[in-house]
Enzyme design. Structure first.
Site, mmCIF file in Angstrom:
data_model
loop_
_atom_site.group_PDB
_atom_site.id
_atom_site.type_symbol
_atom_site.label_atom_id
_atom_site.label_comp_id
_atom_site.label_asym_id
_atom_site.label_seq_id
_atom_site.Cartn_x
_atom_site.Cartn_y
_atom_site.Cartn_z
ATOM 1 N N CYS A 188 24.368 -5.030 20.036
ATOM 2 C CA CYS A 188 23.461 -5.681 20.988
ATOM 3 C C CYS A 188 24.242 -6.300 22.140
ATOM 4 O O CYS A 188 25.079 -7.186 21.922
ATOM 5 C CB CYS A 188 22.658 -6.728 20.218
ATOM 6 S SG CYS A 188 21.828 -7.966 21.212
ATOM 7 N N CYS A 209 23.688 -10.052 22.590
ATOM 8 C CA CYS A 209 24.359 -10.761 21.489
ATOM 9 C C CYS A 209 25.832 -10.963 21.799
ATOM 10 O O CYS A 209 26.393 -12.031 21.527
ATOM 11 C CB CYS A 209 24.228 -9.983 20.175
ATOM 12 S SG CYS A 209 22.536 -9.759 19.596
#
Length: 103
Positions: free
Chosen positions: A31, A34
């Site tokens: 991600c 993230c």
């Protein structure tokens, strides 16, 4: 003072959140937001000392993800003495995270 951002697994989560103030970041290694959030959290950690910051891999710790109702990543949950105090979803900036953990 500063804290260290460290990765934990689902088995460690229960023990860690029972004591004191803990910010848990549910993330995925694939991600993009993230990855950016991990840099923000490391910056946040430099200026605090009363809150532990831990990261939990969403893809590997499905049991913890289900238990805490995490529907996506990144999701941060702030705990005090085992109780959820606040939750944020998505990429957040340092001021918002500091407000959450000092509220």
């Amino acid at each position: 003072m500063a804290v260290t951002v460290r990765e934990i697994n689902g088995a460690e989560l229960e023990e860690i959140i029972e004591k004191g103030k803990v910010l848990v970041d549910f993330y995925s290694k694939t991600c993009g937001p993230c990855k950016m959030l991990s840099f923000v959290l490391k910056d946040v950690a430099k200026g605090i000392d009363a809150t532990e910051i831990v990261m939990l891999d969403y893809d590997v710790n499905k049991e913890a993800v289900e238990k805490y109702g995490v529907g996506g990543y990144p999701t941060m949950i702030y705990f005090e003495d085992g109780q959820e105090v606040e939750r944020m979803k998505g990429l957040q900036q340092k001021p918002a995270i500091l407000r959450m953990i000092k509220a």
